[in-house]
Enzyme design. Structure first.
Site, PDB file in Angstrom:
ATOM      1  N   GLU A  97       0.832  -1.217   0.000  1.00 32.44           N
ATOM      2  CA  GLU A  97       0.000   0.000   0.000  1.00 32.44           C
ATOM      3  C   GLU A  97       0.866   1.266   0.000  1.00 32.44           C
ATOM      4  O   GLU A  97       0.548   2.244  -0.676  1.00 32.44           O
ATOM      5  CB  GLU A  97      -0.955  -0.035   1.198  1.00 32.44           C
ATOM      6  N   GLU A 111      -4.366  -9.197   3.630  1.00 35.62           N
ATOM      7  CA  GLU A 111      -4.997  -8.808   4.901  1.00 35.62           C
ATOM      8  C   GLU A 111      -6.197  -9.668   5.279  1.00 35.62           C
ATOM      9  O   GLU A 111      -6.460  -9.887   6.455  1.00 35.62           O
ATOM     10  CB  GLU A 111      -5.441  -7.339   4.855  1.00 35.62           C
TER      11      GLU A 111
HETATM   12  C1  LIG Z   1      -3.235  -1.781   7.250  1.00 34.99           C
HETATM   13  C2  LIG Z   1      -2.655  -2.900   6.486  1.00 34.99           C
HETATM   14  O1  LIG Z   1      -3.409  -3.049   5.307  1.00 34.99           O
HETATM   15  C3  LIG Z   1      -2.705  -4.142   7.301  1.00 34.99           C
HETATM   16  C4  LIG Z   1      -1.566  -5.074   7.040  1.00 34.99           C
HETATM   17  O2  LIG Z   1      -0.613  -4.771   6.380  1.00 34.99           O
HETATM   18  S1  LIG Z   1      -1.697  -6.584   7.779  1.00 34.99           S
HETATM   19  C5  LIG Z   1      -0.187  -7.407   7.378  1.00 34.99           C
HETATM   20  C6  LIG Z   1      -0.166  -7.905   5.992  1.00 34.99           C
HETATM   21  N1  LIG Z   1       0.985  -8.706   5.800  1.00 34.99           N
HETATM   22  C7  LIG Z   1       0.932 -10.036   5.876  1.00 34.99           C
HETATM   23  O3  LIG Z   1      -0.107 -10.612   6.081  1.00 34.99           O
HETATM   24  C8  LIG Z   1       2.207 -10.765   5.717  1.00 34.99           C
HETATM   25  C9  LIG Z   1       2.386 -11.747   6.836  1.00 34.99           C
HETATM   26  N2  LIG Z   1       3.631 -12.437   6.763  1.00 34.99           N
HETATM   27  C10 LIG Z   1       3.842 -13.458   5.910  1.00 34.99           C
HETATM   28  O4  LIG Z   1       3.009 -13.839   5.109  1.00 34.99           O
HETATM   29  C11 LIG Z   1       5.161 -14.149   6.010  1.00 34.99           C
HETATM   30  O5  LIG Z   1       5.625 -13.991   7.328  1.00 34.99           O
HETATM   31  C12 LIG Z   1       6.214 -13.598   5.040  1.00 34.99           C
HETATM   32  C13 LIG Z   1       5.814 -13.988   3.606  1.00 34.99           C
HETATM   33  C14 LIG Z   1       6.340 -12.117   5.170  1.00 34.99           C
HETATM   34  C15 LIG Z   1       7.589 -14.222   5.369  1.00 34.99           C
HETATM   35  O6  LIG Z   1       7.470 -15.610   5.390  1.00 34.99           O
HETATM   36  P1  LIG Z   1       8.689 -16.543   5.896  1.00 34.99           P
HETATM   37  O7  LIG Z   1       9.918 -16.119   5.216  1.00 34.99           O
HETATM   38  O8  LIG Z   1       8.225 -17.954   5.754  1.00 34.99           O
HETATM   39  O9  LIG Z   1       8.916 -16.203   7.415  1.00 34.99           O
HETATM   40  P2  LIG Z   1       7.909 -16.274   8.648  1.00 34.99           P
HETATM   41  O10 LIG Z   1       8.390 -17.336   9.579  1.00 34.99           O
HETATM   42  O11 LIG Z   1       6.483 -16.329   8.206  1.00 34.99           O
HETATM   43  O12 LIG Z   1       8.134 -14.842   9.295  1.00 34.99           O
HETATM   44  C16 LIG Z   1       9.400 -14.478   9.853  1.00 34.99           C
HETATM   45  C17 LIG Z   1       9.150 -13.698  11.110  1.00 34.99           C
HETATM   46  O13 LIG Z   1       8.557 -12.456  10.742  1.00 34.99           O
HETATM   47  C18 LIG Z   1       7.385 -12.224  11.496  1.00 34.99           C
HETATM   48  N3  LIG Z   1       6.449 -11.483  10.628  1.00 34.99           N
HETATM   49  C19 LIG Z   1       6.131 -11.727   9.359  1.00 34.99           C
HETATM   50  N4  LIG Z   1       5.275 -10.795   8.892  1.00 34.99           N
HETATM   51  C20 LIG Z   1       5.060  -9.929   9.905  1.00 34.99           C
HETATM   52  C21 LIG Z   1       4.275  -8.760  10.052  1.00 34.99           C
HETATM   53  N5  LIG Z   1       3.567  -8.251   9.052  1.00 34.99           N
HETATM   54  N6  LIG Z   1       4.291  -8.150  11.261  1.00 34.99           N
HETATM   55  C22 LIG Z   1       5.017  -8.626  12.287  1.00 34.99           C
HETATM   56  N7  LIG Z   1       5.781  -9.733  12.204  1.00 34.99           N
HETATM   57  C23 LIG Z   1       5.804 -10.375  11.019  1.00 34.99           C
HETATM   58  C24 LIG Z   1       6.870 -13.620  11.808  1.00 34.99           C
HETATM   59  O14 LIG Z   1       6.013 -13.615  12.941  1.00 34.99           O
HETATM   60  C25 LIG Z   1       8.172 -14.366  12.071  1.00 34.99           C
HETATM   61  O15 LIG Z   1       8.566 -14.041  13.387  1.00 34.99           O
HETATM   62  P3  LIG Z   1       9.379 -15.125  14.271  1.00 34.99           P
HETATM   63  O16 LIG Z   1      10.637 -15.413  13.512  1.00 34.99           O
HETATM   64  O17 LIG Z   1       9.558 -14.450  15.567  1.00 34.99           O
HETATM   65  O18 LIG Z   1       8.488 -16.341  14.342  1.00 34.99           O
END
Ligand SMILES: C[C@H](O)CC(=O)SCCNC(=O)CCNC(=O)[C@H](O)C(C)(C)COP(=O)(O)OP(=O)(O)OC[C@H]1O[C@@H](n2cnc3c(N)ncnc32)[C@H](O)[C@@H]1OP(=O)(O)O
Length: 722
Positions: free
Chosen positions: A116, A136
């Site tokens: 975004e 999301e």
């Molecule tokens: C207002 C907005 O529109 C709202 C938002 O943006 S909501 C957030 C949207 N983003 C997401 O949904 C992405 C979520 N994350 C993921 O899909 C995956 O973590 C990823 C593709 C980024 C990385 O995947 P991968 O490499 O397999 O690592 P993964 O083990 O999942 O994550 C690594 C670490 O980062 C953390 N992490 C990943 N995304 C995060 C996030 N958005 N916020 C906080 N921590 C996050 C995980 O909890 C993990 O922490 P840990 O090592 O302490 O367990």
């Protein structure tokens, strides 16, 4: 202490590069967003800055809004920024509305809020492998930083809906083809190109585009309304219990009908509301629970490094063995499949081929990849090839003495470092390894059928299994794209044991007067993929009765001895495989209720000496769900109390991935805590008086109910509060 920051460097070319720094994924915490605003404003003030580039540290643009902040905001631990402050004041006014142009330099990932922010820039340059998406909805919210308005304007409504509703990211290449990014460059040229691009905008060599006001990709109103109508009907069909996908569609529609500003405001208000919903809290729990399954106290904190597993042997080419072989070769492992004769071996290999062919037919695999994947599989009839394998997974029939013989043979034929795993779902691993001196490398690798599709892997450790072997399996599980949970050794381990009461209570209540189909309907409405009776049909009555006997032997005090399945089996109704069970099945495996089952139920009731209760016949869905699931919660508490599972969140994941418990309810223990230990205890206690000991609340549940401690609270935390 601030959680993350941005750093700004101004080059001699007049470009300010603002880098997001918040490891591990450069998530956008409130601190990061405020720092982005500060640096941006400074760049706008400074005379030596002509343009701005936004990048992410260490090859990752941003994983989106900081998900840990969700629970802080929900729990009131962090003060809420006012509605629209980030999305409208910072991202739209400060970034997109700036008098100096900005370009996003996207590498690694730009997800959620990350994408975004990038979409609010006036240009986007990306690497080909970067992942871009708005996932999301997976967290029970909608995109909240303008994504619902800008993505449709950049890629068109249909594609935007697909990406948002399915939470499906795309790669840089596709993003370029769609117009979401303007150029694809190698990682080492990314920031350089972004700087040049930003200066080109300043010098009018490239257009200065504000995504929010683009109109060329948006379909005309009538067409847009049809697309949105279809999306709504799909969303309702796919998850009838979920509201947020429909809210998301409404928000997108608002932007199209009333303009992007109105859309932004509706988005900001809806995001705020959804953030506090039970669905969001549940899905955030699932996000973190899934990531914490591979953190096992006393094992993964010992500093051990997983050893490399290159070659794996599988014993048995039946349904499970061939499914496991498929999963492994799909993840590029060399696999040896051993069977006892040519016929069985051929059937095993044919099963693997057919698993792969179904991927081929669905377009998930090319012909070339099919051949390459299959070439990783070698069929054998003896142990000759076992001298250099790193792991063996035994997947033969559930026969103790046969397994004991096989493990004794394996000890002789496999190298001393080789992990000896069994896929048994019921037999005690200590018994299996009784005739070996290799107990430290014996471990359970319990896959769920079909093994190449189901995402869960139960890693079963005995008291003798070495931590190194568990660490190796955790790593192996991740490599074959499974979510591994580490559990202790007992009948049924965690998943099957916890869910044994699911069918148990259902059978008891049918004897007592409840309708089979009413129970199944209540469970599917609750969100289960199938009710207990449809599940027994799928598993097969033979397996269900045999498993029941195992439980009767091990936990006699809490097994309800229903005669219904044996009676139906006698009449050759064995479930879906015989096309007759609780349902009848047509050629396409479509299940329909069968009025004939009434006679078996009546016989079962008369054998149990029970007269159906009219009170039970009138029960509401909510009561049925509780009657079926509270005994599951009770067993889950025992599993925790006995240390079979290390933490409640592992059981949440086990219930979702092993049994299809609806993720938007957060998993079995999270859901139970949302109702409260006391409520569950009181109901179970009353049912145990009315219907017998299978409902008797266990000590763990009783204690937590009495002291008001959540069922998910760690054991030591609970002790501290006692
Ligand atoms: C207002 C907005 O529109 C709202 C938002 O943006 S909501 C957030 C949207 N983003 C997401 O949904 C992405 C979520 N994350 C993921 O899909 C995956 O973590 C990823 C593709 C980024 C990385 O995947 P991968 O490499 O397999 O690592 P993964 O083990 O999942 O994550 C690594 C670490 O980062 C953390 N992490 C990943 N995304 C995060 C996030 N958005 N916020 C906080 N921590 C996050 C995980 O909890 C993990 O922490 P840990 O090592 O302490 O367990």
């Amino acid at each position: 202490m601030a959680k993350g920051r941005t750093e700004m460097e101004v080059g001699a070319d007049g470009v300010a590069v603002i880098t997001i720094v918040n490891p591990p994924v450069n998530s956008l915490s409130i601190d990061v967003l405020l720092s982005l605003k500060d640096n941006y404003e400074e760049a706008l003030r400074r005379d030596d800055v002509k343009a701005i580039v936004i990048a992410g540290a260490k090859g990752k643009f941003s994983g989106g809004f900081d998900i840990t902040a969700f629970s802080d905001l929900q729990g009131g631990k962090r003060e809420q920024p006012k509605v629209g402050y980030i999305s409208i004041d910072i991202i739209t006014e400060t970034l997109e509305g700036a008098k100096k142009p900005s370009v996003a330099a996207i590498d690694g990932l730009a997800l959620g809020g990350g994408l975004e922010v990038a979409m609010a820039c006036h240009g986007r340059v990306s690497t080909s492998t970067a992942q871009l998406g708005l996932p999301e909805l997976q967290l029970g919210v909608i995109p909240g930083f303008g994504g619902t308005q800008r993505l449709p304007r950049l890629v068109g409504l249909t594609k935007a809906l697909e990406m948002i509703l399915l939470s499906k990211p795309i790669k840089g290449e596709e993003a370029h083809a769609l117009g979401l990014v303007d150029a694809i460059v190698p990682p080492d040229e990314l920031v350089k190109t972004a700087r040049r691009w930003a200066l080109d905008i300043v010098e009018f060599r490239r257009p200065w585009i504000k995504s929010l006001y683009k109109t060329d990709k948006i379909e005309p109103l009538g067409e847009a309304r049809e697309i949105l109508k279809f999306a709504r009907s799909q969303a309702r069909k796919q998850a009838a219990n979920l509201k947020h996908p429909l809210v998301c569609i409404d928000v997108i529609e608002e932007g199209i009908v009333s303009g992007p500003r109105a859309g932004l405001w509706k988005e900001a208000n809806s995001f705020q509301e959804l953030l506090f919903s039970d669905t969001c809290k549940s899905l955030v729990n699932v996000f973190f629970a899934q990531r914490s399954t591979s953190k096992v106290p006393g094992i993964t904190d010992l500093g051990l490094t997983p050893r490399k597993i290159s070659k794996v042997a599988i014993l048995g080419g039946g349904l499970m063995g061939s499914g496991i072989a498929t999963a492994l070769i799909l993840s590029s492992y060399h696999v040896i499949l051993k069977e006892v004769n040519e016929t069985f071996l051929k059937s095993g290999i044919d099963r693997v081929k057919s698993n792969l062919q179904s991927r081929l037919k669905k377009g998930k695999m090319t012909e070339e990849k099919y051949k390459k994947t299959l070439s990783l599989l070698t069929g054998v009839l003896d142990y000759e090839h076992f001298k250099d394998v790193d792991m063996v997974i035994e997947a033969i029939i559930e026969n103790v003495s046969l397994k004991q013989q096989i493990f004794a043979d394996l000890e002789k034929f496999c190298p001393p470092h080789c992990i000896l795993a069994s896929n048994t779902s019921t037999i005690d691993l200590n018994l299996i390894g009784e005739r070996t001196r290799s107990r430290d490398r014996i471990v359970g690798a319990h896959f769920f059928s079909p093994a190449h599709i189901m995402p869960l892997l139960e890693i079963v450790r005995t008291q003798k299994t070495s931590p190194q072997v568990v660490v190796d399996l955790l790593d192996f599980g991740k490599r074959i794209r499974k979510t591994p949970i580490v559990v202790g050794n007992c009948t049924g381990f965690a998943v099957n044991r916890m869910f044994f009461p699911y069918t148990q209570s259902a059978l008891l209540f049918v004897d007592r007067g409840l309708d089979v189909y009413k129970i199944d309907r209540a469970c599917t409405k609750f969100g289960m993929p199938m009710g207990p009776f449809r599940l027994v049909d799928l598993v097969g009555f033979g397996v269900a009765v045999a498993t029941g006997m195992q439980y009767l032997e091990n936990f006699p005090e809490r097994v309800y001895k229903s005669m219904l399945l044996p009676i139906m089996l006698e009449d050759k109704r064995a479930g879906e495989s015989t096309r007759k069970g609780f349902y009848i099945y047509d050629e396409k495996r479509k299940a329909s209720p069968d009025p004939e089952i009434k006679k078996y139920i009546e016989k079962s009731r008369s054998m149990a000496g029970i007269t159906p209760s009219s009170e039970l016949m009138e029960l509401q869905d909510k009561d049925i769900v509780e009657m079926v699931f509270f005994p599951v919660v009770n067993e889950a508490c025992r599993v925790l109390d006995e240390g079979i599972a290390v933490k409640a969140s592992d059981l949440d994941i086990a219930s979702i991935m092993g049994m299809g418990f609806p993720p938007y309810r957060g998993g079995i223990m999270f859901w139970a805590d949302s109702l409260g230990a006391k409520y569950i205890y009181t109901r179970l206690e009353a049912w145990s008086k009315a219907y017998g000991d299978s409902f008797k609340p266990c000590a763990y549940l009783a204690e937590r109910a009495a002291k008001g401690i959540p069922l998910s609270a760690p054991l030591d935390q609970a002790k501290a509060r006692l």
